[in-house]
Design a protein around this motif. Structure first.
Motif, PDB file in Angstrom:
ATOM      1  N   LEU A 169     -17.949 -10.861 -69.334  1.00  0.00           N
ATOM      2  CA  LEU A 169     -18.414 -11.113 -67.965  1.00  0.00           C
ATOM      3  C   LEU A 169     -18.253  -9.867 -67.104  1.00  0.00           C
ATOM      4  CD1 LEU A 169     -19.534 -13.057 -65.860  1.00  0.00           C
ATOM      5  CD2 LEU A 169     -17.175 -13.790 -65.407  1.00  0.00           C
ATOM      6  N   MET A 170     -17.123  -9.207 -67.234  1.00  0.00           N
ATOM      7  CA  MET A 170     -16.910  -7.952 -66.498  1.00  0.00           C
ATOM      8  C   MET A 170     -17.999  -6.942 -66.849  1.00  0.00           C
ATOM      9  SD  MET A 170     -12.781  -7.523 -66.941  1.00  0.00           S
ATOM     10  CE  MET A 170     -12.841  -5.782 -66.657  1.00  0.00           C
ATOM     11  N   ALA A 171     -18.325  -6.858 -68.119  1.00  0.00           N
ATOM     12  CA  ALA A 171     -19.329  -5.904 -68.580  1.00  0.00           C
ATOM     13  C   ALA A 171     -20.714  -6.236 -68.038  1.00  0.00           C
ATOM     14  CB  ALA A 171     -19.349  -5.861 -70.096  1.00  0.00           C
ATOM     15  N   VAL A 172     -21.070  -7.507 -68.037  1.00  0.00           N
ATOM     16  CA  VAL A 172     -22.394  -7.915 -67.547  1.00  0.00           C
ATOM     17  C   VAL A 172     -22.529  -7.619 -66.054  1.00  0.00           C
ATOM     18  CG1 VAL A 172     -23.870  -9.917 -67.108  1.00  0.00           C
ATOM     19  CG2 VAL A 172     -22.824  -9.608 -69.354  1.00  0.00           C
ATOM     20  N   VAL A 173     -21.504  -7.948 -65.278  1.00  0.00           N
ATOM     21  CA  VAL A 173     -21.544  -7.684 -63.834  1.00  0.00           C
ATOM     22  C   VAL A 173     -21.625  -6.184 -63.589  1.00  0.00           C
ATOM     23  CG1 VAL A 173     -20.200  -7.826 -61.694  1.00  0.00           C
ATOM     24  CG2 VAL A 173     -20.384  -9.822 -63.180  1.00  0.00           C
ATOM     25  N   ASN A 174     -20.795  -5.426 -64.283  1.00  0.00           N
ATOM     26  CA  ASN A 174     -20.810  -3.974 -64.143  1.00  0.00           C
ATOM     27  C   ASN A 174     -22.176  -3.392 -64.507  1.00  0.00           C
ATOM     28  OD1 ASN A 174     -19.349  -1.346 -63.817  1.00  0.00           O
ATOM     29  ND2 ASN A 174     -19.948  -1.163 -65.960  1.00  0.00           N
ATOM     30  N   THR A 175     -22.774  -3.901 -65.581  1.00  0.00           N
ATOM     31  CA  THR A 175     -24.074  -3.394 -66.026  1.00  0.00           C
ATOM     32  C   THR A 175     -25.169  -3.716 -65.014  1.00  0.00           C
ATOM     33  OG1 THR A 175     -23.428  -3.543 -68.336  1.00  0.00           O
ATOM     34  CG2 THR A 175     -25.783  -3.508 -67.878  1.00  0.00           C
ATOM     35  N   ALA A 176     -25.166  -4.905 -64.467  1.00  0.00           N
ATOM     36  CA  ALA A 176     -26.188  -5.276 -63.477  1.00  0.00           C
ATOM     37  C   ALA A 176     -26.105  -4.382 -62.245  1.00  0.00           C
ATOM     38  CB  ALA A 176     -26.026  -6.738 -63.085  1.00  0.00           C
TER      39      ALA A 176
ATOM     40  N   GLY B 212     -24.593  -1.371 -62.105  1.00  0.00           N
ATOM     41  CA  GLY B 212     -24.861   0.006 -62.517  1.00  0.00           C
ATOM     42  C   GLY B 212     -26.333   0.282 -62.750  1.00  0.00           C
ATOM     43  N   LEU B 213     -27.047  -0.665 -63.365  1.00  0.00           N
ATOM     44  CA  LEU B 213     -28.477  -0.483 -63.625  1.00  0.00           C
ATOM     45  C   LEU B 213     -29.249  -0.352 -62.320  1.00  0.00           C
ATOM     46  CD1 LEU B 213     -30.853  -0.427 -65.599  1.00  0.00           C
ATOM     47  CD2 LEU B 213     -30.896  -2.913 -65.486  1.00  0.00           C
ATOM     48  N   SER B 214     -28.947  -1.198 -61.366  1.00  0.00           N
ATOM     49  CA  SER B 214     -29.629  -1.155 -60.072  1.00  0.00           C
ATOM     50  C   SER B 214     -29.362   0.164 -59.354  1.00  0.00           C
ATOM     51  CB  SER B 214     -29.167  -2.311 -59.189  1.00  0.00           C
ATOM     52  OG  SER B 214     -29.424  -3.532 -59.816  1.00  0.00           O
ATOM     53  N   LEU B 215     -28.107   0.565 -59.318  1.00  0.00           N
ATOM     54  CA  LEU B 215     -27.758   1.802 -58.618  1.00  0.00           C
ATOM     55  C   LEU B 215     -28.300   3.035 -59.328  1.00  0.00           C
ATOM     56  CD1 LEU B 215     -24.113   1.022 -57.472  1.00  0.00           C
ATOM     57  CD2 LEU B 215     -26.216   0.977 -56.117  1.00  0.00           C
ATOM     58  N   TYR B 216     -28.285   3.035 -60.663  1.00  0.00           N
ATOM     59  CA  TYR B 216     -28.809   4.166 -61.413  1.00  0.00           C
ATOM     60  C   TYR B 216     -30.311   4.336 -61.163  1.00  0.00           C
ATOM     61  CZ  TYR B 216     -29.872   7.277 -65.308  1.00  0.00           C
ATOM     62  OH  TYR B 216     -30.311   8.322 -66.072  1.00  0.00           O
ATOM     63  N   PHE B 217     -31.042   3.241 -61.146  1.00  0.00           N
ATOM     64  CA  PHE B 217     -32.480   3.310 -60.894  1.00  0.00           C
ATOM     65  C   PHE B 217     -32.743   3.927 -59.519  1.00  0.00           C
ATOM     66  CE2 PHE B 217     -36.426   1.660 -59.166  1.00  0.00           C
ATOM     67  CZ  PHE B 217     -37.326   2.038 -60.145  1.00  0.00           C
ATOM     68  N   LEU B 218     -32.045   3.441 -58.502  1.00  0.00           N
ATOM     69  CA  LEU B 218     -32.230   3.983 -57.152  1.00  0.00           C
ATOM     70  C   LEU B 218     -31.843   5.464 -57.100  1.00  0.00           C
ATOM     71  CD1 LEU B 218     -30.872   1.037 -55.004  1.00  0.00           C
ATOM     72  CD2 LEU B 218     -33.257   1.754 -55.252  1.00  0.00           C
ATOM     73  N   TYR B 219     -30.747   5.811 -57.720  1.00  0.00           N
ATOM     74  CA  TYR B 219     -30.273   7.193 -57.759  1.00  0.00           C
ATOM     75  C   TYR B 219     -31.314   8.115 -58.395  1.00  0.00           C
ATOM     76  CZ  TYR B 219     -27.225  11.094 -59.144  1.00  0.00           C
ATOM     77  OH  TYR B 219     -26.666  12.329 -59.339  1.00  0.00           O
TER      78      TYR B 219
ATOM     79  N   ILE C  15     -27.063  -0.098 -71.646  1.00  0.00           N
ATOM     80  CA  ILE C  15     -26.686  -0.775 -72.897  1.00  0.00           C
ATOM     81  C   ILE C  15     -25.430  -0.114 -73.466  1.00  0.00           C
ATOM     82  CG2 ILE C  15     -27.354  -1.092 -75.312  1.00  0.00           C
ATOM     83  CD1 ILE C  15     -30.235  -1.587 -74.272  1.00  0.00           C
ATOM     84  N   ASN C  16     -25.405   1.206 -73.426  1.00  0.00           N
ATOM     85  CA  ASN C  16     -24.203   1.922 -73.859  1.00  0.00           C
ATOM     86  C   ASN C  16     -23.008   1.530 -72.991  1.00  0.00           C
ATOM     87  OD1 ASN C  16     -25.338   3.429 -75.966  1.00  0.00           O
ATOM     88  ND2 ASN C  16     -26.144   4.916 -74.520  1.00  0.00           N
ATOM     89  N   GLY C  17     -23.206   1.503 -71.700  1.00  0.00           N
ATOM     90  CA  GLY C  17     -22.131   1.133 -70.783  1.00  0.00           C
ATOM     91  C   GLY C  17     -21.670  -0.301 -70.988  1.00  0.00           C
ATOM     92  N   LEU C  18     -22.598  -1.199 -71.290  1.00  0.00           N
ATOM     93  CA  LEU C  18     -22.257  -2.604 -71.540  1.00  0.00           C
ATOM     94  C   LEU C  18     -21.332  -2.721 -72.745  1.00  0.00           C
ATOM     95  CD1 LEU C  18     -22.774  -5.636 -70.909  1.00  0.00           C
ATOM     96  CD2 LEU C  18     -24.687  -5.500 -72.494  1.00  0.00           C
ATOM     97  N   LEU C  19     -21.649  -2.007 -73.788  1.00  0.00           N
ATOM     98  CA  LEU C  19     -20.820  -2.049 -74.992  1.00  0.00           C
ATOM     99  C   LEU C  19     -19.420  -1.493 -74.727  1.00  0.00           C
ATOM    100  CD1 LEU C  19     -23.474  -0.944 -77.621  1.00  0.00           C
ATOM    101  CD2 LEU C  19     -22.643  -3.262 -77.174  1.00  0.00           C
ATOM    102  N   VAL C  20     -19.364  -0.351 -74.057  1.00  0.00           N
ATOM    103  CA  VAL C  20     -18.068   0.259 -73.760  1.00  0.00           C
ATOM    104  C   VAL C  20     -17.258  -0.625 -72.815  1.00  0.00           C
ATOM    105  CG1 VAL C  20     -16.942   2.226 -72.640  1.00  0.00           C
ATOM    106  CG2 VAL C  20     -18.847   2.607 -74.202  1.00  0.00           C
ATOM    107  N   MET C  21     -17.895  -1.135 -71.767  1.00  0.00           N
ATOM    108  CA  MET C  21     -17.185  -1.968 -70.799  1.00  0.00           C
ATOM    109  C   MET C  21     -16.716  -3.273 -71.431  1.00  0.00           C
ATOM    110  SD  MET C  21     -16.087  -1.937 -67.777  1.00  0.00           S
ATOM    111  CE  MET C  21     -15.413  -3.065 -66.595  1.00  0.00           C
ATOM    112  N   SER C  22     -17.489  -3.829 -72.351  1.00  0.00           N
ATOM    113  CA  SER C  22     -17.053  -5.042 -73.057  1.00  0.00           C
ATOM    114  C   SER C  22     -15.775  -4.774 -73.829  1.00  0.00           C
ATOM    115  CB  SER C  22     -18.132  -5.525 -74.032  1.00  0.00           C
ATOM    116  OG  SER C  22     -19.264  -5.957 -73.341  1.00  0.00           O
TER     117      SER C  22
END
Length: 68
Positions: free
Chosen positions: A38-45, A47-54, A16-23
């Protein structure tokens, strides 16, 4: 070891923090709120997936942990 639910909550809050900054960054760079959003939403999706796996991978690694 963390429970998966904790990992998800941490990932969502972080993104959520990243979404706001990226927007904001997307808007400043393109001058368009729609494109920036749109850039922020794609980046967040992604990033969220990769962060969870990480986080799940690191939760299985005992190196560097202190046993309390």
């Amino acid at each position: 070891m963390e429970r998966p639910k904790r990992t998800v909550v941490k990932a969502v809050i972080w993104n959520i923090n990243g979404l706001l900054v990226m927007s904001l960054v997307g808007y400043v760079m393109t001058g368009s709120a729609g494109v920036g959003g749109l850039m922020a939403v794609v980046n967040t999706a992604i990033g969220l997936s990769l962060y969870f796996l990480y986080e799940r991978i690191w939760s299985r690694i005992s190196w560097g942990r202190l046993n309390a």
